[in-house]
Enzyme design. Structure first.
Site, PDB file in Angstrom:
ATOM      1  N   LYS A  95       0.871  -1.144  -0.033  1.00  0.00           N
ATOM      2  CA  LYS A  95      -0.034  -0.057   0.195  1.00  0.00           C
ATOM      3  C   LYS A  95       0.903   1.269   0.007  1.00  0.00           C
ATOM      4  O   LYS A  95       0.718   2.428  -0.740  1.00  0.00           O
ATOM      5  CB  LYS A  95      -0.954   0.033   1.286  1.00  0.00           C
ATOM      6  N   GLN A 146      -4.079  -1.658   9.571  1.00  0.00           N
ATOM      7  CA  GLN A 146      -4.211  -2.937   8.914  1.00  0.00           C
ATOM      8  C   GLN A 146      -4.888  -3.981   9.992  1.00  0.00           C
ATOM      9  O   GLN A 146      -4.397  -4.054  11.039  1.00  0.00           O
ATOM     10  CB  GLN A 146      -2.537  -3.476   8.565  1.00  0.00           C
ATOM     11  N   ASP A 149     -10.625   2.821   4.549  1.00  0.00           N
ATOM     12  CA  ASP A 149     -11.044   1.462   4.515  1.00  0.00           C
ATOM     13  C   ASP A 149     -12.517   1.176   4.351  1.00  0.00           C
ATOM     14  O   ASP A 149     -12.997   0.369   4.016  1.00  0.00           O
ATOM     15  CB  ASP A 149     -10.502   0.715   5.700  1.00  0.00           C
TER      16      ASP A 149
END
Ligand code: NDP
Length: 306
Positions: free
Chosen positions: A58, A102, A125
């Site tokens: 990412k 994460q 997200d």
């Protein structure tokens, strides 16, 4: 007689490259017009090898597209209060437009607290209840990246999805529910199936678009698929082979399904690659929205093939 592949592969590498090119162009446009660079902050708690790979990819992608990106790694035993305090600090940092913690986080940390502490405006997200609510109720929202990628891929090969019957197998907050909402917003007729669904094979056989987000290796067989359907396989199932190497399998039995479907995403090389590209879309979108910018176009669908 040997089996012949009839389905056309939806190539995640090619599709994600097209999307990333469009994001990079928009990032350059944003810099030229406003001298603003989108900033992503990724937070990794602990040293899970798969999570390390995901986060590194990412950050690398963000840099490659001209964005700022920083990774903050906390030890696996970091107290929950430290993780939440870090998120609050990033919420207040004007150079950070997107925050990604994460998941999964270590067990002593409440992931729901992590998700709800992240400012909805920086929730790249798309997991905050406010983002989820906006997706369902209508209105601008940061949408979870994997579902966004699934729908972009389906639209890329099918065009208008209006009136098609979509069956989504799986009802998680991360994939199943948001992908179903996005397909409904595209005017599909949507069925959500899950572990209690009766005669799942028969339900799947009614799908013009079948999205598999289950987490069970090759559960969906060729005879579960309507001839000519579009199959989007989200599943990532790792299996260690005799030679000690890891191999990835989807939730769909690819060899069988590709003889029945018209379009199919492979695993690996399908949805997973689009997920990272869609995170870049969300980071750009969050930056543009936070700065009230209206003259930079955020790519919300795959640009046409050249
Ligand atoms: P979850 O475990 O959170 O959800 C799985 C869903 O599948 C649940 O709704 C469950 O039903 C349903 N399910 C489980 N077993 C069956 C069954 N036998 N029949 C029908 N439905 C079943 O998983 P996620 O949604 O987080 O992820 C799904 C898959 O997608 C995983 O393989 C994951 O690794 C992969 N993934 C891939 C990403 C990518 O970038 N490509 C990103 C995110 C996930 P119930 O609710 O009834 O328990």
């Amino acid at each position: 007689m040997s089996a012949t592949l009839i389905a056309q592969i939806i190539d995640g590498k090619e599709a994600s490259a097209r999307l990333k090119d469009a994001v990079a162009a928009a990032v350059a446009d944003l810099k030229a017009k406003h001298n603003i660079v989108p900033g992503l902050a990724t937070v990794l708690v602990g040293e899970d090898p798969a999570s390390q790979v995901y986060v590194a990819s990412k950050n690398k992608t963000a840099h490659a597209l001209g964005m700022n990106s920083r990774q903050i790694t906390l030890p696996a035993d970091a107290p929950e209060a430290d993780v939440l305090a870090l998120i609050q600090k990033l919420n207040a940092d004007p150079d950070v437009h997107g925050i990604l913690v994460q998941l999964p986080v270590p067990k002593h940390i409440d992931s729901f607290k992590v998700i709800t502490t992240t400012s909805p405006s920086k929730d790249v997200d798309g997991l905050h209840p406010e983002s989820a609510g906006r997706l369902v109720a209508g209105g601008e929202a940061l949408v979870p990246c994997t579902p966004m990628g699934c729908v972009m891929m389906a639209k890329d090969v099918l065009g208008d999805l209006s009136g098609l019957h979509a069956v989504v197998v799986g009802r998680s907050n991360l994939v199943g529910k948001p992908v179903a909402s996005l397909l409904l917003n595209e005017n599909c007729t949507v069925t959500i199936a899950h572990s209690r669904t009766k005669d799942l094979a028969a339900v799947c056989r009614t799908a013009d678009i079948l999205v598999a987000a289950v987490g069970r290796k090759e559960m969906i067989r060729g005879d579960w698929i309507k001839p000519g359907a579009t199959v989007i396989d989200v599943g990532i199932n790792r299996e260690t082979q005799a030679d000690g190497k890891n191999k990835l399998f989807g939730d769909v039995h690819f060899a069988e399904a590709s003889q029945v479907a018209k379009f199919i995403t492979p695993v690996p090389g399908g949805v997973g690659l689009m997920t990272v590209a869609c995170l870049m879309v969300n980071t750009l979108k969050a930056c543009v929205t936070q700065n009230g910018i209206t003259n930079v176009v955020v790519p919300m669908r795959l640009p046409p093939r050249k």
